[in-house]
Design a protein around this motif. Structure first.
Motif, PDB file in Angstrom:
ATOM      1  N   ALA A 128      53.608  20.604  35.020  1.00 39.52           N
ATOM      2  CA  ALA A 128      54.256  20.774  36.319  1.00 39.52           C
ATOM      3  C   ALA A 128      55.650  21.388  36.143  1.00 39.52           C
ATOM      4  O   ALA A 128      56.051  22.254  36.923  1.00 39.52           O
ATOM      5  CB  ALA A 128      54.350  19.440  37.037  1.00 39.52           C
ATOM      6  N   GLY A 129      56.376  20.960  35.128  1.00 36.57           N
ATOM      7  CA  GLY A 129      57.695  21.532  34.859  1.00 36.57           C
ATOM      8  C   GLY A 129      57.619  23.004  34.531  1.00 36.57           C
ATOM      9  O   GLY A 129      58.441  23.802  35.008  1.00 36.57           O
ATOM     10  N   TRP A 130      56.646  23.379  33.731  1.00 37.37           N
ATOM     11  CA  TRP A 130      56.467  24.794  33.402  1.00 37.37           C
ATOM     12  C   TRP A 130      56.120  25.605  34.643  1.00 37.37           C
ATOM     13  O   TRP A 130      56.650  26.706  34.851  1.00 37.37           O
ATOM     14  CB  TRP A 130      55.355  24.948  32.356  1.00 37.37           C
ATOM     15  CG  TRP A 130      55.002  26.372  32.117  1.00 37.37           C
ATOM     16  CD1 TRP A 130      55.680  27.279  31.348  1.00 37.37           C
ATOM     17  CD2 TRP A 130      53.901  27.070  32.680  1.00 37.37           C
ATOM     18  NE1 TRP A 130      55.059  28.490  31.402  1.00 37.37           N
ATOM     19  CE2 TRP A 130      53.954  28.392  32.209  1.00 37.37           C
ATOM     20  CE3 TRP A 130      52.864  26.708  33.532  1.00 37.37           C
ATOM     21  CZ2 TRP A 130      53.021  29.339  32.568  1.00 37.37           C
ATOM     22  CZ3 TRP A 130      51.936  27.657  33.884  1.00 37.37           C
ATOM     23  CH2 TRP A 130      52.013  28.950  33.413  1.00 37.37           C
ATOM     24  N   ALA A 131      55.259  25.077  35.506  1.00 36.17           N
ATOM     25  CA  ALA A 131      54.867  25.793  36.726  1.00 36.17           C
ATOM     26  C   ALA A 131      56.060  25.941  37.666  1.00 36.17           C
ATOM     27  O   ALA A 131      56.249  27.006  38.269  1.00 36.17           O
ATOM     28  CB  ALA A 131      53.728  25.054  37.424  1.00 36.17           C
ATOM     29  N   PRO A 179      60.957  27.451  48.341  1.00 40.49           N
ATOM     30  CA  PRO A 179      60.039  26.557  49.061  1.00 40.49           C
ATOM     31  C   PRO A 179      58.764  26.254  48.259  1.00 40.49           C
ATOM     32  O   PRO A 179      58.300  25.103  48.228  1.00 40.49           O
ATOM     33  CB  PRO A 179      59.700  27.314  50.341  1.00 40.49           C
ATOM     34  CG  PRO A 179      60.795  28.293  50.519  1.00 40.49           C
ATOM     35  CD  PRO A 179      61.277  28.634  49.152  1.00 40.49           C
ATOM     36  N   LEU A 180      58.235  27.256  47.612  1.00 41.86           N
ATOM     37  CA  LEU A 180      57.044  27.052  46.789  1.00 41.86           C
ATOM     38  C   LEU A 180      57.360  26.175  45.586  1.00 41.86           C
ATOM     39  O   LEU A 180      56.554  25.329  45.183  1.00 41.86           O
ATOM     40  CB  LEU A 180      56.473  28.403  46.339  1.00 41.86           C
ATOM     41  CG  LEU A 180      55.149  28.374  45.607  1.00 41.86           C
ATOM     42  CD1 LEU A 180      54.078  27.709  46.464  1.00 41.86           C
ATOM     43  CD2 LEU A 180      54.718  29.773  45.240  1.00 41.86           C
ATOM     44  N   ARG A 181      58.537  26.337  45.058  1.00 47.97           N
ATOM     45  CA  ARG A 181      58.975  25.526  43.924  1.00 47.97           C
ATOM     46  C   ARG A 181      59.054  24.045  44.313  1.00 47.97           C
ATOM     47  O   ARG A 181      58.609  23.165  43.571  1.00 47.97           O
ATOM     48  CB  ARG A 181      60.347  26.016  43.487  1.00 47.97           C
ATOM     49  CG  ARG A 181      60.771  25.594  42.135  1.00 47.97           C
ATOM     50  CD  ARG A 181      62.150  26.104  41.882  1.00 47.97           C
ATOM     51  NE  ARG A 181      62.076  27.226  40.974  1.00 47.97           N
ATOM     52  CZ  ARG A 181      63.110  27.746  40.366  1.00 47.97           C
ATOM     53  NH1 ARG A 181      64.311  27.294  40.605  1.00 47.97           N
ATOM     54  NH2 ARG A 181      62.964  28.745  39.527  1.00 47.97           N
ATOM     55  N   LEU A 182      59.599  23.754  45.486  1.00 50.39           N
ATOM     56  CA  LEU A 182      59.692  22.372  45.964  1.00 50.39           C
ATOM     57  C   LEU A 182      58.310  21.785  46.225  1.00 50.39           C
ATOM     58  O   LEU A 182      58.045  20.618  45.923  1.00 50.39           O
ATOM     59  CB  LEU A 182      60.549  22.304  47.231  1.00 50.39           C
ATOM     60  CG  LEU A 182      62.032  22.605  47.034  1.00 50.39           C
ATOM     61  CD1 LEU A 182      62.734  22.660  48.383  1.00 50.39           C
ATOM     62  CD2 LEU A 182      62.668  21.592  46.133  1.00 50.39           C
ATOM     63  N   LEU A 183      57.415  22.587  46.777  1.00 49.48           N
ATOM     64  CA  LEU A 183      56.046  22.129  47.021  1.00 49.48           C
ATOM     65  C   LEU A 183      55.338  21.809  45.707  1.00 49.48           C
ATOM     66  O   LEU A 183      54.676  20.771  45.586  1.00 49.48           O
ATOM     67  CB  LEU A 183      55.270  23.186  47.804  1.00 49.48           C
ATOM     68  CG  LEU A 183      53.821  22.868  48.110  1.00 49.48           C
ATOM     69  CD1 LEU A 183      53.750  21.740  49.121  1.00 49.48           C
ATOM     70  CD2 LEU A 183      53.114  24.081  48.641  1.00 49.48           C
ATOM     71  N   LEU A 184      55.495  22.682  44.737  1.00 50.59           N
ATOM     72  CA  LEU A 184      54.883  22.439  43.420  1.00 50.59           C
ATOM     73  C   LEU A 184      55.449  21.175  42.776  1.00 50.59           C
ATOM     74  O   LEU A 184      54.707  20.383  42.197  1.00 50.59           O
ATOM     75  CB  LEU A 184      55.108  23.634  42.496  1.00 50.59           C
ATOM     76  CG  LEU A 184      54.189  24.824  42.686  1.00 50.59           C
ATOM     77  CD1 LEU A 184      54.621  25.952  41.767  1.00 50.59           C
ATOM     78  CD2 LEU A 184      52.751  24.449  42.418  1.00 50.59           C
ATOM     79  N   ALA A 185      56.757  21.000  42.873  1.00 50.35           N
ATOM     80  CA  ALA A 185      57.386  19.829  42.259  1.00 50.35           C
ATOM     81  C   ALA A 185      56.874  18.534  42.879  1.00 50.35           C
ATOM     82  O   ALA A 185      56.697  17.534  42.196  1.00 50.35           O
ATOM     83  CB  ALA A 185      58.897  19.926  42.395  1.00 50.35           C
ATOM     84  N   ALA A 186      56.611  18.564  44.175  1.00 48.57           N
ATOM     85  CA  ALA A 186      56.177  17.347  44.860  1.00 48.57           C
ATOM     86  C   ALA A 186      54.694  17.058  44.688  1.00 48.57           C
ATOM     87  O   ALA A 186      54.285  15.898  44.647  1.00 48.57           O
ATOM     88  CB  ALA A 186      56.506  17.446  46.348  1.00 48.57           C
ATOM     89  N   ALA A 187      53.875  18.096  44.603  1.00 51.47           N
ATOM     90  CA  ALA A 187      52.425  17.894  44.651  1.00 51.47           C
ATOM     91  C   ALA A 187      51.717  18.058  43.318  1.00 51.47           C
ATOM     92  O   ALA A 187      50.672  17.439  43.099  1.00 51.47           O
ATOM     93  CB  ALA A 187      51.822  18.866  45.659  1.00 51.47           C
ATOM     94  N   LEU A 188      52.244  18.872  42.428  1.00 51.61           N
ATOM     95  CA  LEU A 188      51.481  19.241  41.238  1.00 51.61           C
ATOM     96  C   LEU A 188      51.352  18.108  40.227  1.00 51.61           C
ATOM     97  O   LEU A 188      50.269  17.870  39.701  1.00 51.61           O
ATOM     98  CB  LEU A 188      52.108  20.469  40.579  1.00 51.61           C
ATOM     99  CG  LEU A 188      51.264  21.195  39.561  1.00 51.61           C
ATOM    100  CD1 LEU A 188      49.960  21.648  40.189  1.00 51.61           C
ATOM    101  CD2 LEU A 188      51.995  22.392  39.006  1.00 51.61           C
ATOM    102  N   GLU A 189      52.412  17.389  39.953  1.00 51.13           N
ATOM    103  CA  GLU A 189      52.343  16.345  38.928  1.00 51.13           C
ATOM    104  C   GLU A 189      51.368  15.222  39.278  1.00 51.13           C
ATOM    105  O   GLU A 189      50.554  14.832  38.439  1.00 51.13           O
ATOM    106  CB  GLU A 189      53.719  15.778  38.609  1.00 51.13           C
ATOM    107  CG  GLU A 189      53.670  14.830  37.438  1.00 51.13           C
ATOM    108  CD  GLU A 189      55.024  14.353  37.003  1.00 51.13           C
ATOM    109  OE1 GLU A 189      55.062  13.494  36.117  1.00 51.13           O
ATOM    110  OE2 GLU A 189      56.043  14.827  37.531  1.00 51.13           O
ATOM    111  N   PRO A 190      51.367  14.685  40.523  1.00 49.63           N
ATOM    112  CA  PRO A 190      50.369  13.651  40.839  1.00 49.63           C
ATOM    113  C   PRO A 190      48.928  14.152  40.752  1.00 49.63           C
ATOM    114  O   PRO A 190      48.040  13.438  40.285  1.00 49.63           O
ATOM    115  CB  PRO A 190      50.716  13.240  42.274  1.00 49.63           C
ATOM    116  CG  PRO A 190      52.133  13.623  42.448  1.00 49.63           C
ATOM    117  CD  PRO A 190      52.344  14.826  41.600  1.00 49.63           C
TER     118      PRO A 190
END
Length: 82
Positions: free
Chosen positions: A37-40, A48-59
């Motif tokens: 998730a950090g790499w992505a 905005p896409l970065r914030l969405l990825l940070a919130a959703a990708l790791e779980p």
């Protein structure tokens, strides 16, 4: 003579390799989703896409890794259905 040595070596090495494999799988399940998730997040430029990825990708990745590892790591008293 060579065959008996190899059999004895396999018998002694199997538990150690099994433990090492479990350790690797548990480490990947624990640290893999955060690293991916950090790499992505680092590779995306738009905020905005970065914030969405940070919130959703790791779980999501964490859940996927746990399901995948459940196939390989079983509890001692757990049995598979025949």
């Amino acid at each position: 003579m060579y065959n008996s040595r190899m059999t004895a070596l396999r018998r002694r090495a199997t538990p150690a390799l099994k433990s090492a494999g479990k350790f690797i799988i548990i480490s990947v399940v624990t640290y893999g989703p955060g690293g991916l998730a950090g790499w992505a997040v680092k590779s995306v430029a738009r905020r905005p896409l970065r914030l969405l990825l940070a919130a959703a990708l790791e779980p999501l990745l964490s859940k996927a890794f746990k399901r995948l590892s459940a196939r390989f790591v079983r509890e001692m008293d757990e049995k598979t259905a025949k």
